[in-house]
Enzyme design. Structure first.
Site: not given
Ligand code: UD1
Ligand code: MG
Length: 456
Positions: A80, A389, A157, A14, A18, A105, A12, A142
């Site tokens: 990577g 108030y 890949e 990355g 996008r 994700d 997690a 991949g």
């Protein structure tokens, strides 16, 4: 007894370019829960003994939001997927059983699928098993290269694939089961010699195969489970799939949902059986609804606790508790920190805030009650207002049991009203009222007869 022991590493780190967001991708939510939290929970539900999440981009923010539900390892620079797993080497070496690798994700993966993959890996005595899916459109993924016996030789890949390899429809989900030793061995051997100059986790499979280890592929049944989220369109699609799962879970548990496609029930909501949820209702995470309730059209519940036999129509209830047999709405607004008792009526255009309303009280129409403690069986006339108030500070209003509050009463708080008191309609109450008395606080009416003629 079979001991089903394994640990999980979740990638997690990355950025999620996008998503076009200030927020790291894995913190975006599906049905009220962060993407990577869904994955952590699935791993735990599957029986993972420990979970380590690899964080990198905005690591502190991710750790802060996810909290102490798992361990974390830092990947300061994203070089990577293989490099990411290397950051958890200590965790992996100190683990028992297999290491499952998941992506932060991919929120739709289920505990069931993780368990099945681990079982498959064990039954074939594999050293590594990749979870695969067969897709009509495999673009971007991949590709799984197998030999004639079904062994997985390697993963290529998209960017490194030949034209022939691009035709393969079986893809890498990005999820794997490894035996810990083989994983440690192979991670040490991967290099960034590829189109992206990254350390690919996928290369570990070819390395293991080359070293005579057994590498297999477990094909998942439901392709939705491998859906990774890269942009907001995919986020919306995942939300829809997850919502359907959640609503079906509640329906199977005995909850009636009318027009389920219009109903939003987030994660971590409990609903008792024989409760009926009408169209366009939203129930946010952390809410609990009892048995035999009706949650009427358009209602929003956010961290609300609703007991049995409550009936709510087109109302908003935030961080408050509503006890048995109470009726709310239409168009009531219950703001945080209210406790509403049994058999209470909170009618149309009533707003409550930070108040306790005891059993049997009726607040039927057009009323604001804030910072108040209201006793049992009090009757509020239409248009009562607590003036809580003074422009600087907030004050409380306390009203005893069995009081009768006439229409259009104002309570200029702090005010204490004793049990059994009556208040005449139109009163502006500025002083405490003793028990069992009648209070009238308004100008006496004057009728000037013949006034119209004199004016003319
Ligand atoms: C990866 C797989 C691909 C697979 C696909 C499935 C590799 C080399 N490729 O590709 O075979 O079909 O997932 O979705 O593994 N991450 C880090 N640190 C990094 C890089 C990535 O934590 O340095 C995390 C990302 O945040 C993400 C996950 O790893 O959660 C996958 O990374 P991503 O860049 O999306 O890999 P893909 O190119 O999709
Ligand atoms: Mg990806």
């Amino acid at each position: 007894m079979v001991i089903f022991m394994f640990t999980t590493v979740i990638l997690a780190a990355g950025m999620g370019t996008r998503m076009k967001s200030e927020k790291p991708k894995v913190l975006h939510k599906v049905c009220g829960k962060a993407l990577c939290r869904w994955v952590i929970d699935a791993a735990k539900e599957a029986g993972s003994e420990k979970v380590c999440t690899i964080v990198g981009h905005k690591a502190d923010m991710v750790k802060g939001e996810i909290g102490d539900v798992c361990e974390f390892a830092l990947q300061a620079e994203q070089k990577g997927t293989g490099h990411a797993v290397m950051q958890a080497l200590d965790f992996i070496k100190s683990s028992q059983g297999e290491v499952v690798i998941l992506n932060g994700d991919t929120p739709l993966v289920t505990a069931e699928a993780i368990k099945n993959a681990v079982s498959y890996h064990r039954s074939l005595k594999n050293n590594a098993t990749v979870i695969t899916a067969v897709l009509d459109n495999a673009t971007g993924y991949g590709r799984i290269v197998r030999d004639n016996d079904g062994n997985v030789l390697k993963i290529v890949e998209q960017k490194d694939a030949s034209e022939e390899e691009k035709k393969i429809k079986e893809v890498n989900s990005g999820m794997y089961v490894f035996d810990a030793q083989s994983l440690v061995y192979a991670l040490d051997k991967i290099t960034p010699n590829n189109a992206q100059g990254e350390y690919y986790l996928t290369d570990t499979l070819e390395i293991l195969w080359g070293a005579g280890k057994k590498v297999g592929g477990y094909t998942i049944e439901d392709n939705d489970e491998i859906r990774g989220i890269n942009d907001r369109v995919q986020l919306g699609e995942a939300d829809k799939i997850m919502q359907k799962r959640i609503n079906e879970y509640h329906m199977r548990n005995g909850v009636t949902i009318r027009n389920p496609e219009s109903v939003i029930i987030e994660s971590d909501v409990e609903i008792g059986n024989d409760t009926e949820i009408m169209q366009n209702v939203t129930i946010k995470s952390g809410s609990r609804v009892g048995k035999n309730c009706v949650i009427g059209m358009g209602t929003i519940l956010d961290r609300a606790v609703i007991h049995d036999n409550v009936d709510i129509l087109s109302s908003v209830i935030l961080e408050s508790e509503i006890d048995e047999g109470t009726h709310v709405g239409p168009f009531a607004y219950v703001r945080p920190n209210c406790k509403v008792g049994k058999d209470v009526k909170v009618g149309d255009f009533v707003e409550l805030k930070n108040s306790n309303i005891d059993d049997g009280t009726k607040i039927s129409h057009l009323t604001y009650i804030g910072d108040s403690d209201i006793g049992k069986r009090v009757n509020f006339g239409c248009g009562t207002v607590t003036c809580n108030y003074d422009g600087k500070k907030k004050y409380r209003t306390t009203i005893g049991d069995d009081c009768f509050v006439g229409c259009n009463t104002n309570f200029v708080s702090p005010i204490n009203v004793g049990d059994g008191a009556y208040i005449a309609a139109g009163s502006t109450i500025t002083e405490d009222i003793p028990k069992d008395s009648l209070s009238i606080a308004r100008a006496r009416q004057v009728n000037k007869e013949g006034w119209k003629d004199k004016r003319n």
